[in-house]
Design a protein around this motif. Structure first.
Motif, short mmCIF file in Angstrom:
data_model
loop_
_atom_site.label_atom_id
_atom_site.label_comp_id
_atom_site.label_asym_id
_atom_site.label_seq_id
_atom_site.Cartn_x
_atom_site.Cartn_y
_atom_site.Cartn_z
N MET A 110 8.86 -15.14 9.16
CA MET A 110 8.22 -14.59 7.96
C MET A 110 8.68 -13.16 7.71
SD MET A 110 4.34 -16.08 8.46
CE MET A 110 3.65 -14.91 7.29
N GLY A 111 8.65 -12.33 8.75
CA GLY A 111 9.09 -10.94 8.59
C GLY A 111 10.55 -10.85 8.18
N PHE A 112 11.39 -11.68 8.81
CA PHE A 112 12.82 -11.66 8.50
C PHE A 112 13.06 -12.07 7.05
CE2 PHE A 112 16.85 -13.92 8.09
CZ PHE A 112 17.75 -13.01 8.61
N ALA A 113 12.46 -13.19 6.63
CA ALA A 113 12.70 -13.70 5.28
C ALA A 113 12.22 -12.71 4.22
CB ALA A 113 12.02 -15.05 5.10
N LEU A 114 11.07 -12.09 4.44
CA LEU A 114 10.56 -11.13 3.47
C LEU A 114 11.44 -9.88 3.42
CD1 LEU A 114 6.72 -11.45 4.11
CD2 LEU A 114 7.95 -12.06 2.02
N ALA A 115 11.89 -9.40 4.58
CA ALA A 115 12.75 -8.21 4.60
C ALA A 115 14.07 -8.49 3.89
CB ALA A 115 13.00 -7.78 6.05
N LEU A 133 13.23 0.26 0.91
CA LEU A 133 13.46 0.56 2.33
C LEU A 133 12.16 0.53 3.12
CD1 LEU A 133 16.09 3.46 2.10
CD2 LEU A 133 16.48 1.08 2.82
N ILE A 134 11.08 0.99 2.49
CA ILE A 134 9.78 0.97 3.16
C ILE A 134 9.34 -0.47 3.41
CG2 ILE A 134 7.32 1.42 2.78
CD1 ILE A 134 8.23 4.07 1.44
N MET A 135 9.45 -1.30 2.38
CA MET A 135 9.05 -2.71 2.55
C MET A 135 9.92 -3.40 3.59
SD MET A 135 7.68 -4.55 -0.81
CE MET A 135 6.21 -3.96 -1.65
N ILE A 136 11.21 -3.15 3.54
CA ILE A 136 12.12 -3.76 4.52
C ILE A 136 11.73 -3.32 5.93
CG2 ILE A 136 14.51 -3.81 5.33
CD1 ILE A 136 15.32 -3.51 2.34
N SER A 137 11.39 -2.04 6.08
CA SER A 137 11.01 -1.52 7.40
C SER A 137 9.73 -2.16 7.90
CB SER A 137 10.84 0.00 7.33
OG SER A 137 12.02 0.62 6.89
N GLY A 184 0.82 -1.21 0.00
CA GLY A 184 0.00 0.00 0.00
C GLY A 184 0.85 1.26 0.00
N ILE A 185 1.88 1.28 0.84
CA ILE A 185 2.78 2.44 0.87
C ILE A 185 3.55 2.54 -0.44
CG2 ILE A 185 4.75 3.48 2.04
CD1 ILE A 185 3.81 2.11 4.61
N ASP A 186 4.06 1.41 -0.94
CA ASP A 186 4.86 1.44 -2.16
C ASP A 186 4.05 1.90 -3.37
OD1 ASP A 186 7.13 0.70 -0.92
OD2 ASP A 186 7.47 -1.13 -2.06
N TYR A 187 2.84 1.38 -3.53
CA TYR A 187 2.03 1.75 -4.68
C TYR A 187 1.67 3.23 -4.64
CZ TYR A 187 1.51 -3.29 -5.45
OH TYR A 187 1.74 -4.62 -5.68
N SER A 188 1.33 3.73 -3.47
CA SER A 188 1.04 5.16 -3.34
C SER A 188 2.30 6.00 -3.61
CB SER A 188 0.51 5.46 -1.93
OG SER A 188 -0.70 4.77 -1.70
#
Length: 737
Positions: free
Chosen positions: A673-678, A653-657, A240-244
């Motif tokens: 899950m959070g770690f692997a995706l980041a 950086l936003i997605m990683i955060s 959502g943040i990235d697309y905006s």
């Protein structure tokens, strides 16, 4: 597509009050529906068609008293031999009676009657049977169970209730706010405007609110696993943040080129919005494709996340233009607002032909400098990138998969304390006991088979003990408890499950089925492991096809797919090294390393696929755009990186955060899950897309854009780059004489 989105963007801006009101009504309506219709969230790791699930279904039908949730109360006396004393036995009997009278409990087993006492006379296990499954146990019943034995503890005994009844839903708390806060800071730095950053964040949060409210509103009719809302929240926030961000960034660029706000919004949605729709569609397709694995909880997770991504796309291409209409030129840094406004006004008045002409492009930024460096040393860059990612991927072949058990629960949790006491007093096998169901057409057939089945199981390697059978009221179904010597996620236990099934399969006149939480976990992991290569092939094939449509090239899609495979391999390797092998585990707050949760790899592939294609399209589409308009392949590559590097860096950086914020949760499944995706986003964005991709594109030169004529004729033109839109606008607005 670009022309359609252009009209949608302009229309949303011109009717911004109506659009904002509609989304507000949708948000409030779904919020009320979620509050009134929200159903329970569970951890039903069921899998139709497997032996363990057939056994559970058989128990529910013929032996319902044994199909409910179970609990194990571990008791540790103050000293060795205390359980042999009359006082010690009295304490345990009182504890057993207390457990038997708890709300929702149908019975508790005295450990002295079944021999559940350790040889040193210090440890005992009280088995507790609930009337309903773990998902139907109420919070009040669970709280009462956790408080059992308070009188014994006052006398110096340790009482640790545990078992499947304590399975809890991970809670989203304040730690995830850290990721959102970092994302907000990145937006402010990227835009240099609090208005632009705040509006982009607001748009994303509204999308997340709508998506999550809709998800909880249908939870009364759809069984949601505990991880489904967490995954949906994780993805909804990030995309959502990235697309905006993509659309706002293009809108600002259009304003600085002298376009009026309504035209700037239309073109931003027509171009960047096309990339958003394509990227969102790839994520949705990949997540919805999890249904082909045919595991209910995984299907629900995929569809839940796909739903929030769909909402994020719709919000980005409708509500975002409306909010941009309210903001106008305030999305620009204060020092640029008056300059851009004056230039646009002069252009409309016709005072000077150059009034709205943007200044000469500045190509001294980091993106351009990095692109020139990478393309100049393209061969060494490619070799270093491949070798580096290959080294990171080395632990990946050692990956082991399992469902989470109490042994990896956070230290200090009730489940972990009970698990540790049981392991200390009886060994790891008692924390992952198996259950063998013997069901015959008659009580005589069942009774005759029980001794034979018991004998076969007892002689199987790695079996510690076989408990006496529990018989159903009609005598046709029996339940045998099997205690392995090893823990539930140990490889030897997996071998034992297969060996027992081989030994007791094919009995005449009775069905002999092996089940239990450990067996279910093994079955789920095996099925997911078998489905992983097929799903990976499906996703890679899909990426090649979709990118062929977008870029009208053969080599670019192949290069993108290979880059995706590199990302996946390196991400798997790092995740295995940290969460399974325990390297640097303290840095992520991991108490106990262990196998990865069985659905993580296939889920990671689906999500990273969509995100990787997102960055690929945003960077390479500009390269193709400049190449088609006359630039050399080398210069087009540099231009694409120069224009896209800043936005892609901010988006990554936003997605990683956002993903990294979930690493701070105690739950090891959500943490992994959070770690692997980041990590996956970091590798794909900075190593693959912004380093290896431009180096390879420079090496291929104009050959990168080759496509056979026959294939060019049959491929539909999706117009991601907006070529059709530019032609449409040129027809509407002919050049000044």
């Amino acid at each position: 597509m670009a022309t359609l989105l252009y009209r949608l963007g302009r229309g949303s801006m011109r009717r911004r009050r109506l659009v904002a009101a509609i989304w507000l009504v949708v948000l409030v309506g779904l919020g009320l529906a979620a509050a009134t219709l929200r159903g329970p969230i569970a951890d039903n790791f069921t899998m139709p068609g497997t032996e363990s699930q057939r056994a559970l279904d058989l128990l529910a039908e013929q032996f319902p008293a044994a199909s409910g949730a179970t609990g194990t109360i571990a008791v540790r006396a103050p000293a060795d031999g205390a359980l042999a004393s009359p006082q010690g036995q009295a304490v345990v009997k009182e504890l057993t009676q207390e457990a038997a009278t708890l709300p929702g409990v149908v019975g508790a087993v005295d450990p002295f009657q079944v021999g559940a006492v350790s040889p040193d006379g210090r440890y005992a296990l009280v088995q507790v049977q609930f009337a309903t499954g773990a998902d139907e146990v109420t919070d009040a019943q669970r709280d009462a169970y956790e408080k059992v034995g308070e009188r014994a503890e006052a006398q110096g005994w340790e009482v640790a209730p545990g078992g499947e009844v304590l399975s809890s839903v991970p809670e989203v708390g304040s730690t995830e706010v850290i990721g959102v806060a970092v994302a907000a800071i990145v937006l402010v730095v990227t835009f240099g405007s609090l208005v632009a950053a705040g509006m982009t964040m607001l748009n994303a949060l509204i999308g997340v609110g709508v998506g999550m409210a809709g998800l909880f509103a249908i939870s009364s009719v759809v069984d949601l696993s505990s991880t489904a809302p967490i995954l949906a929240l994780m993805l909804g926030l990030a995309v959502g943040i990235d697309y905006s961000l993509f659309i706002t960034s293009r809108y600002r660029q259009n304003l600085m080129e002298g376009l009026p706000p309504d035209e700037a919004v239309g073109r931003a949605v027509g171009t960047a919005g096309s990339a958003v729709v394509f990227a969102g569609a790839t994520v949705v397709i990949a997540l919805a494709g999890l249904a082909v694995v045919n595991i209910p909880f995984l299907t629900v997770m995929g569809l839940a996340a796909a739903g929030t991504v769909t909402v994020a796309v719709l919000v980005a291409i409708t509500l975002q233009p409306a909010l941009l209409g309210f903001a106008g030129r305030r999305v620009l840094p204060r020092k640029l607002r008056s300059t851009v406004g004056d230039a646009a006004a002069g252009d409309r008045a016709g005072d000077a032909a150059d009034a709205g002409t943007p200044p000469a492009e500045d190509r001294s930024g980091f993106g351009f400098r990095w692109a020139r460096l990478v393309t100049r040393f393209r061969v060494p860059v490619i070799l270093v990138g491949l070798i580096g990612l290959g080294l990171l991927a080395l632990p990946a072949p050692d990956m082991r998969l399992a469902l989470p058990d109490a042994g990896t629960a956070p230290v200090g949790s009730a489940a972990r304390e009970s698990n540790d006491v049981i392991t200390e007093g009886f060994g790891p096998g008692f924390t992952g006991r198996l259950a063998v169901v013997v069901a015959g057409d008659t009580p005589q057939a069942t009774s005759a088979a029980i001794p034979q089945v018991t004998a076969l199981i007892q002689r199987t390697e790695n079996v510690l003990a076989v408990a006496p059978p529990q018989l159903s009221p009609d005598g046709r179904t029996a339940l045998l408890g099997v205690v392995p010597k090893t823990g539930p996620t140990d490889e030897a236990t997996e071998t034992l499950v297969n060996d027992v099934r081989a030994e007791v399969g094919g009995f005449p006149d009775v069905d002999v089925l092996l089940t239990g939480a450990t067996a279910i976990g093994i079955d789920v992991s095996e099925k997911l492991s078998d489905a992983l290569p097929v799903y990976l092939l499906l996703v890679v094939g899909l990426s090649v096809l979709l990118l062929m449509l977008v870029f009208r090239s053969l080599l670019v899609p192949v290069k993108a797919a290979l880059g995706f495979l590199l990302t996946v391999a390196a991400t798997f390797g790092i995740t295995v090294a940290v969460f399974q092998q325990g390297h640097l585990a303290d840095l992520v707050g991991l108490d106990t390393p262990g196998p990865l949760v069985s659905f993580l790899p296939i889920l990671l592939i689906g999500i990273l696929f969509g995100l990787a294609m997102d960055y690929e399209v945003f960077l390479v589409s500009r390269m193709r755009e400049d190449f088609v308009h006359g630039d050399t392949a080398q210069q087009a590559t540099i231009n694409g990186m120069g224009h896209g590097a800043r936005v892609v860096t901010a988006a990554a950086l936003i997605m990683i955060s956002v993903f990294g914020g979930f690493v701070f949760l105690d739950d090891p499944v959500i943490k992994s899950m959070g770690f692997a995706l980041a990590i996956g986003v970091a590798i794909d964005a900075f190593v693959v897309r912004m380093t290896i991709v431009p180096a390879v594109m420079s090496l291929l030169g104009k050959r990168a854009w080759w496509l056979p004529r026959w294939l060019d004729k049959i491929l539909p033109n999706v117009d991601i780059e907006g070529e059709g839109l530019r032609a449409h606008l040129d027809e509407k607005s002919p050049a000044h004489p």
